[in-house]
Write an enzyme that holds these catalytic residues in place. Structure first.
Site, PDB file in Angstrom:
ATOM      1  N   SER A  98      -0.266   2.623  -4.217  1.00  0.00           N
ATOM      2  CA  SER A  98       0.549   1.416  -4.189  1.00  0.00           C
ATOM      3  C   SER A  98       2.007   1.751  -4.526  1.00  0.00           C
ATOM      4  O   SER A  98       2.629   2.538  -3.828  1.00  0.00           O
ATOM      5  CB  SER A  98      -0.066   0.388  -5.147  1.00  0.00           C
ATOM      6  OG  SER A  98       0.519  -0.868  -4.998  1.00  0.00           O
ATOM      7  N   HIS A 123      -0.673   0.301   0.660  1.00  0.00           N
ATOM      8  CA  HIS A 123      -1.187  -1.008   1.077  1.00  0.00           C
ATOM      9  C   HIS A 123      -0.071  -2.036   0.945  1.00  0.00           C
ATOM     10  O   HIS A 123       1.013  -1.731   0.479  1.00  0.00           O
ATOM     11  CB  HIS A 123      -2.430  -1.417   0.277  1.00  0.00           C
ATOM     12  CG  HIS A 123      -2.206  -1.631  -1.188  1.00  0.00           C
ATOM     13  ND1 HIS A 123      -3.218  -1.942  -2.049  1.00  0.00           N
ATOM     14  CD2 HIS A 123      -1.085  -1.585  -1.952  1.00  0.00           C
ATOM     15  CE1 HIS A 123      -2.737  -2.081  -3.281  1.00  0.00           C
ATOM     16  NE2 HIS A 123      -1.447  -1.861  -3.244  1.00  0.00           N
TER      17      HIS A 123
END
Length: 197
Positions: A98, A123
């Protein structure tokens, strides 16, 4: 309880005890080894600013083993990395997920590394909202703007087309060190410290 190791350094002026992070900082190494929140970001930003003031020409190494975290806290680190004069190399150890992956890709081009068994996960931003419909709408618009901003930076940092980044960040997308290299998130896989030179 987190125990922080202490190291003893022998010099011609005697012995000195350091906590391990202070000793690493002396060698211009910063460790991001947790989720990213405002406190962690303030600590990393402070270390970057200190090292930049101490020697604006000498490279800084940011080691990352992080599940990600707050976007605004991560962007504070990102902006500081771009703001300071010293080049910041990034090294993934373990997992950069992330916002951790975003910061890994944000290192100086040509100086973004991963160890052989590390993983990188990209993501789209996660978030939630509650309250009145208008408040939920405001939060949804904000997270979409953040997603677009992060995707544009990732496209620029990796060399991937924006459409590819948008597709690949739609869900959790795990990459081995080799896949991260092919994708442009890193520039080299390190097997020994000499490889970094």
């Amino acid at each position: 309880m987190n125990l922080i190791p202490t190291v003893i350094e022998q010099t011609n002026r005697g012995e000195r005890a350091y906590d391990i992070y202070s000793r690493l900082l002396k060698d211009r190494i910063i460790m991001l080894g947790s989720a990213i929140d405002d406190n962690v970001a303030n600590s990393i930003v402070s270390q970057l600013l200190f090292l930049a003031a101490e020697d604006p020409e000498k490279e800084i190494s940011l080691y990352i083993n992080s599940p990600g975290g707050s976007i605004t806290a991560g962007m504070a680190i990102y902006d500081t990395m771009q703001f300071i004069k010293p080049k910041v190399s990034t090294i993934c150890i373990g997992m950069a997920a992330s916002m951790g992956a975003f910061l890994l890709a944000a290192g100086e081009k040509g100086k973004r590394y991963a160890l052989p068994n590390s993983e990188v996960m990209i993501h789209q931003p996660l978030g939630g909202a509650q309250g009145q419909a208008t408040e939920i709408e405001i939060a949804a618009k904000r997270i979409l703007l953040l997603r677009d901003k992060l995707n544009k930076v990732l496209a620029e940092r990796t060399g991937q087309p924006l459409e590819v980044i948008e597709r690949d960040t739609d869900r959790d997308n795990f990459k081995s060190a080799e896949e991260a290299l092919e994708y442009g998130l890193i520039d080299k896989i390190l097997t020994h410290t000499e490889d970094k030179k």
